[in-house]
Design an enzyme around this catalytic site. Structure first.
Site, PDB file in Angstrom:
ATOM      1  N   LYS A 268     -52.576  11.549  -1.225  1.00  0.00           N
ATOM      2  CA  LYS A 268     -52.995  10.210  -1.498  1.00  0.00           C
ATOM      3  C   LYS A 268     -54.264  10.496  -2.273  1.00  0.00           C
ATOM      4  CE  LYS A 268     -53.070   5.396  -0.539  1.00  0.00           C
ATOM      5  NZ  LYS A 268     -53.588   4.384   0.790  1.00  0.00           N
TER       6      LYS A 268
ATOM      7  N   SER B  90     -50.401   0.705   5.943  1.00  0.00           N
ATOM      8  CA  SER B  90     -50.296   1.480   3.876  1.00  0.00           C
ATOM      9  C   SER B  90     -49.695   3.322   3.763  1.00  0.00           C
ATOM     10  CB  SER B  90     -51.625   1.298   3.491  1.00  0.00           C
ATOM     11  OG  SER B  90     -51.805   0.628   2.537  1.00  0.00           O
TER      12      SER B  90
ATOM     13  N   SER C  61     -50.140   0.612   1.330  1.00  0.00           N
ATOM     14  CA  SER C  61     -50.979   1.025  -0.176  1.00  0.00           C
ATOM     15  C   SER C  61     -50.222   2.510  -0.960  1.00  0.00           C
ATOM     16  CB  SER C  61     -51.953   0.691  -0.564  1.00  0.00           C
ATOM     17  OG  SER C  61     -52.453   1.836   0.014  1.00  0.00           O
TER      18      SER C  61
HETATM   19  N1  GLN Z   1     -50.863  -3.427   2.669  1.00  0.00           N
HETATM   20  C1  GLN Z   1     -52.429  -4.690   3.091  1.00  0.00           C
HETATM   21  C2  GLN Z   1     -53.503  -4.610   1.845  1.00  0.00           C
HETATM   22  O1  GLN Z   1     -53.094  -4.836   0.993  1.00  0.00           O
HETATM   23  C3  GLN Z   1     -52.815  -2.678   3.969  1.00  0.00           C
HETATM   24  C4  GLN Z   1     -53.837  -1.763   2.462  1.00  0.00           C
HETATM   25  C5  GLN Z   1     -54.070   0.057   3.832  1.00  0.00           C
HETATM   26  O2  GLN Z   1     -53.485  -0.072   4.545  1.00  0.00           O
HETATM   27  N2  GLN Z   1     -54.708   0.223   3.103  1.00  0.00           N
HETATM   28  O3  GLN Z   1     -54.280  -4.400   2.440  1.00  0.00           O
END
Ligand code: GLN
Length: 502
Positions: free
Chosen positions: A91, A190, A166
């Site tokens: 990532k 994420s 994400s």
């Molecule tokens: N979807 C969650 C957010 O927008 C989690 C994101 C993540 O785990 N990096 O914060």
């Protein structure tokens, strides 16, 4: 070892690929070489990624360097390390010396990492060639990958739908079969939510068991790096490679030294006799509220999953963790507060993009106005507000208290049951644009995954069925701190039982 592209349905873009574990054995046995697998990965990326959009940059030179070393060792008859030679994607919020790290943000355009994240050091030391950096929601904020400044990522199962976020690029790269392994980061879901939406195994390890050194911080008390894979064995092997104490991360646990028996996991055949499974009442699909929160097919697949666990010998009881109802508001106070502080460092002076301006303050303002996207700005504003004088106690202080309560509820629950189960995501992969205009609807995508981050406990998502459109549904298994070995064991038994039924 590559197979031709298989198009199962018009919207599906997936190639078959062997598991990482099988590929590693094949290298050790001389049936293939790491260089061959790296070339193969780049071929797949060249043919598929124009459609999928999983990668932001490729790191070919570095991949070839690592692969050549593994092949030389294999040729010399040296025993190879775990997963040596198997290509992996990273990532793009993890640093790797001499490569671009963008966090999918314009503000980091042109930034080149001067050092390796600890996980990258571990991958290279174990001989896993890193083939490239994957797309994500800007600074890992989002659940659909629609917040990237560098374009959408398509879900390989249905390219009209989001891969989740994400870590959408890392999920899509594995789901499409471009690579068999990738790393993501999970602050509120994420890794697990995209794994669920793409039909993969995804793991959020115990907080502090994988070093965060070199991971670009979003919300430091919640962030963890973890694996994506197509099988539980592959995910476990990758966790074994990346976990461990690191003195460069002040929150790293000294007792994080997994000794997983990967060969035994791969062999499978174990049951779950004596395992005490708690079904999380707040998301069981039976109570009124949880029925409303979950897609009906998700409830159905989850209940079938419960039957599978029972058939494997587990005993099921319903347990309630009332504080989990508040996990989304708690998270959006804590995570945004920490993000507002962490993102203060992007001022146009130290990293990446700098706007033209006559003086310092106008330069800061213009850089941040130009560099950050709308969701990141929203979070900075929200977090700064929650931390501001006069509101701190009411928001941040309260959220911290609620966090302690939830952590205690988890500890009490794990005195009664070994693991806790619920669906990973309330719904299957949605269409692009379906939730992007409604931040709250998007935030609710993480209703089931956020609690594990708040309590710092590990959780795994494993495929447990599909909806009427063939879109994957995931089962989440959560355990107490450092119970990864147990989670992999349960997930592996579940995976074997559901595969033989299919
Ligand atoms: N979807 C969650 C957010 O927008 C989690 C994101 C993540 O785990 N990096 O914060």
């Amino acid at each position: 070892m590559s197979a031709p592209a298989t198009t199962v349905a018009p919207n599906r873009v997936v190639q078959q690929q062997a598991s990482a574990w099988e590929l590693a054995q094949a290298i050790q046995n001389g049936q293939t070489t790491s260089l061959e697998l790296v070339e193969d990965a780049y071929e797949r990326i060249a043919t598929m990624d124009g459609t999928i959009g999983a990668f932001l940059s490729l790191t070919k030179e570095k991949a070839i360097e690592t692969a050549s070393q593994v092949d030389a060792d294999a040729k010399a008859g040296k025993p190879l390390k775990l997963l040596a030679g198997v290509p992996i994607a990273l990532k793009d919020n993890m640093n790797m010396t001499g490569t671009k790290t963008t966090c999918a943000s314009k503000i980091l355009k042109g930034y080149v990492s001067p050092y390796n994240a600890t996980v990258v050091e571990k991958l290279v030391a174990n001989g896993l060639p890193v083939v490239g950096k994957t797309n994500l929601d800007e600074f890992a904020m989002g659940s659909s990958n629609e917040n990237s400044a560098y374009g959408l990522v398509k879900n390989p199962v249905d390219i009209e739908r989001v891969p989740g976020g994400s870590s959408g690029g890392s999920a899509a790269a594995v789901a499409a079969g471009m690579v068999s392994l990738s790393l993501g980061s999970d602050t509120g879901g994420s890794i697990r939510q995209p794994a669920s939406l793409c039909g993969l195994v995804g793991v959020k390890p115990t907080y502090g068991s994988v070093s965060r050194f070199g991971l670009v911080a979003f919300a430091s008390s919640l962030d963890q790096i973890g694996p994506f894979a197509r099988t539980v064995t592959d995910a476990a092997a990758l966790y074994q490679v990346i976990a461990g104490h690191d003195e460069r991360d002040a929150t790293s646990r000294a007792d994080a030294t997994p000794t997983l028996d990967i060969a035994a996991l791969a062999a499978g055949g174990e049951d779950l006799k004596g395992l005490r499974v708690g079904v999380l009442q707040e998301l069981d699909g039976i109570s009124g509220d949880s029925k409303k929160a979950l897609q009906p097919e998700t409830i159905e697949a989850f209940h079938k999953g419960l039957d599978t666990l029972k058939a494997l010998g587990a005993t099921l009881t319903t347990v309630s963790l009332p504080s989990t109802q508040y996990s989304v508001p708690i998270y959006y106070i804590l995570a945004t507060a920490e993000a507002s502080s962490n993102l203060g460092r992007y001022d146009g002076v130290r990293y990446g993009h700098r706007a033209d301006a006559a003086n310092l303050h106008p330069m800061y303002r213009a850089t941040r106005a130009e560099g950050f996207g709308p969701e990141v700005k929203r979070r900075i504003l929200l977090g700064t507000f929650c931390l501001s004088a006069g509101y701190y106690d009411a928001f941040y202080g309260k959220a911290q208290q609620a966090r302690r309560l939830m952590t205690r509820e988890f500890a009490e629950t794990f005195a009664k049951v070994d693991v806790l189960v619920c669906p990973t995501s309330p719904c299957t992969a949605f269409k692009f644009g379906e939730k992007s205009s409604d931040p709250l609807a998007m935030y609710l995508s993480d209703i089931a995954t956020i609690p594990a981050n708040i309590a710092g406990v590990p959780a795994i998502s494993v495929p447990c069925g599909v909806d009427a459109l063939g879109l994957p549904i995931g089962l989440q298994i959560t355990g107490p701190h450092l119970s990864e070995a147990q989670l992999f064991h349960v997930a592996r038994a579940f995976e074997a039982a559901t595969a033989s039924r299919a």
